[in-house]
Design an enzyme around this catalytic site. Structure first.
Site, PDB file in Angstrom:
ATOM      1  N   GLU A   1      10.519  -4.561  -5.789  1.00 31.16           N
ATOM      2  CA  GLU A   1       9.247  -4.847  -6.465  1.00 31.16           C
ATOM      3  C   GLU A   1       9.527  -5.829  -7.601  1.00 31.16           C
ATOM      4  O   GLU A   1      10.520  -5.679  -8.317  1.00 31.16           O
ATOM      5  CB  GLU A   1       8.637  -3.550  -7.010  1.00 31.16           C
ATOM      6  CG  GLU A   1       7.403  -3.709  -7.870  1.00 31.16           C
ATOM      7  CD  GLU A   1       6.275  -4.431  -7.153  1.00 31.16           C
ATOM      8  OE1 GLU A   1       5.789  -5.438  -7.713  1.00 31.16           O
ATOM      9  OE2 GLU A   1       5.887  -4.002  -6.046  1.00 31.16           O
TER      10      GLU A   1
ATOM     11  N   GLU B   1      -6.226   2.814  -0.958  1.00 30.54           N
ATOM     12  CA  GLU B   1      -6.688   2.867   0.429  1.00 30.54           C
ATOM     13  C   GLU B   1      -7.803   3.895   0.596  1.00 30.54           C
ATOM     14  O   GLU B   1      -8.788   3.653   1.314  1.00 30.54           O
ATOM     15  CB  GLU B   1      -5.502   3.204   1.329  1.00 30.54           C
ATOM     16  CG  GLU B   1      -5.758   3.042   2.806  1.00 30.54           C
ATOM     17  CD  GLU B   1      -4.516   3.301   3.634  1.00 30.54           C
ATOM     18  OE1 GLU B   1      -4.651   3.364   4.871  1.00 30.54           O
ATOM     19  OE2 GLU B   1      -3.425   3.449   3.054  1.00 30.54           O
TER      20      GLU B   1
ATOM     21  N   ASP C   1      -0.051  -9.343  -1.051  1.00 32.66           N
ATOM     22  CA  ASP C   1      -1.121 -10.215  -1.546  1.00 32.66           C
ATOM     23  C   ASP C   1      -1.647 -11.068  -0.389  1.00 32.66           C
ATOM     24  O   ASP C   1      -0.885 -11.803   0.234  1.00 32.66           O
ATOM     25  CB  ASP C   1      -0.571 -11.119  -2.655  1.00 32.66           C
ATOM     26  CG  ASP C   1      -1.671 -11.815  -3.445  1.00 32.66           C
ATOM     27  OD1 ASP C   1      -2.721 -12.146  -2.837  1.00 32.66           O
ATOM     28  OD2 ASP C   1      -1.491 -12.042  -4.653  1.00 32.66           O
TER      29      ASP C   1
ATOM     30  N   LYS D   1      -4.099   5.793  -3.057  1.00 30.99           N
ATOM     31  CA  LYS D   1      -5.382   5.970  -3.736  1.00 30.99           C
ATOM     32  C   LYS D   1      -6.272   4.747  -3.519  1.00 30.99           C
ATOM     33  O   LYS D   1      -7.480   4.863  -3.303  1.00 30.99           O
ATOM     34  CB  LYS D   1      -5.152   6.201  -5.231  1.00 30.99           C
ATOM     35  CG  LYS D   1      -4.524   7.544  -5.558  1.00 30.99           C
ATOM     36  CD  LYS D   1      -4.345   7.711  -7.062  1.00 30.99           C
ATOM     37  CE  LYS D   1      -3.698   9.052  -7.380  1.00 30.99           C
ATOM     38  NZ  LYS D   1      -3.473   9.205  -8.846  1.00 30.99           N
TER      39      LYS D   1
END
Length: 239
Positions: A94, A220, A144, A218
Site C-alpha cells: 500500500e 462495498e 483506482d 464497508k
C-alpha cells in the site's frame, strides 16, 4: 501476435519508458494509533523496499503458499483473510502510510504472524523483489478506476502489468481482481483475455461470483445498498 489493448510505452523487459503511476499519493494525517503502529509494529511486520529478491521462507519463517495483495487500503480485508487462513502467508503493498499504520494496528491486535506489509509502488516491488513463480495468488481489489478517458492509461491493469503478474505466479496461481466500476471491469476483461497463458475461471468467460474468501468491505456494502454492482475476475496462470 499484435496485442491491441492500449498500454503505456514499455521497453522489451516490460519496464515503463516513462513512469506512469496508477496512484496518487494522498498521505493524509496519521492518527495517533497509526503513528504508534508504524513506530512499534513496522519493525516486526514491515518490509523495506530494496533491490534484492525476497526469500519468502526466510521472511515468514516457514514454507507456505504466499498471497500478494496490491493496494490494501486500510487493511481490514487483508487482515481478515490472513486471520481466516493461518496456513497461508500474506504480503500486502500500500502506498499510503495511514493505511499501512491501520493495517499494522489491526494485525497486531489479531496477533497475526502470517502477514507482512510494504509501503511502496507495487510495480517496482514486483520487478525488484518478488521472485518469479513464487506466488499462489495476486489480489487487486478496487484499484483506482481513473474514470476520465484521458486518464485511462493510468489504470494499473494494462498488458505489461498483467504479464508481469503472470511471471510472478506459480503455475496454477490465480490473479484475482475486483472493481465497482463497470467500464474498468470491461477493460480488465479485455486486457486479461488478450494474454496468452491465462485462463478465465468464469464459466461464462467473463466475471465470477464473489468468492467467500474475499471479505465484503464497508465501502462495498454501502455500494450494494445504493444498487451499485461489483465485478470479480479470476484468471489462472496456465503456462
Amino acid at each position: 501476435m499484435k496485442n491491441d489493448v492500449i498500454s503505456p510505452e514499455f521497453d522489451e523487459n516490460g519496464r515503463p519508458l516513462r513512469r506512469i503511476r496508477s496512484f496518487v499519493r494522498r498521505q493524509g494525517r496519521l492518527t495517533k494509533g497509526q503513528e504508534h503502529a508504524l513506530e512499534n509494529y513496522w519493525p516486526v511486520m514491515g518490509v523495506e523496499f530494496s533491490e534484492d529478491m525476497l526469500d519468502f521462507p526466510a521472511l515468514f519463517g516457514r514454507e507456505a503458499p504466499v498471497t500478494l495483495e496490491i493496494g490494501f487500503g486500510m487493511g481490514a480485508s487483508l487482515v481478515a483473510m490472513a486471520k481466516d487462513r493461518p496456513e497461508q502467508d500474506f504480503l500486502g503493498i500500500e502506498v499510503h502510510s495511514p493505511g499501512v499504520g491501520a493495517c499494522l494496528s489491526s494485525a497486531h491486535e489479531e496477533g497475526l504472524s502470517n502477514l507482512r506489509v510494504m509501503c511502496h509502488d507495487a510495480v517496482e516491488v514486483l520487478h525488484k523483489m518478488i521472485p518469479d513463480n513464487s506466488l499462489r495468488m495476486v489480489q487487486l481489489f478496487f484499484p483506482d478506476p481513473w474514470h476520465k478517458a484521458r486518464h485511462n492509461k493510468r489504470r494499473i491493469v494494462q498488458v505489461p502489468f498483467a504479464e508481469l503478474v503472470k511471471s510472478k505466479l506459480q503455475l496454477g496461481g490465480i490473479f484475482h481482481m475486483a472493481t465497482d466500476w463497470e467500464p474498468y471491469a470491461e477493460h480488465m476483461l479485455e486486457v486479461m483475455s488478450s494474454i496468452d497463458g491465462y485462463k478465465n475461471l468464469s464459466e461464462s468467460n467473463d466475471y465470477v461470483p464473489r468468492p467467500a474468501s474475499r471479505p465484503v468491505t464497508k465501502f462495498e456494502q454501502r455500494g450494494h445498498r445504493l444498487g451499485h454492482g461489483v465485478w470479480d475476475l479470476m484468471f489462472e496462470r496456465m503456462k
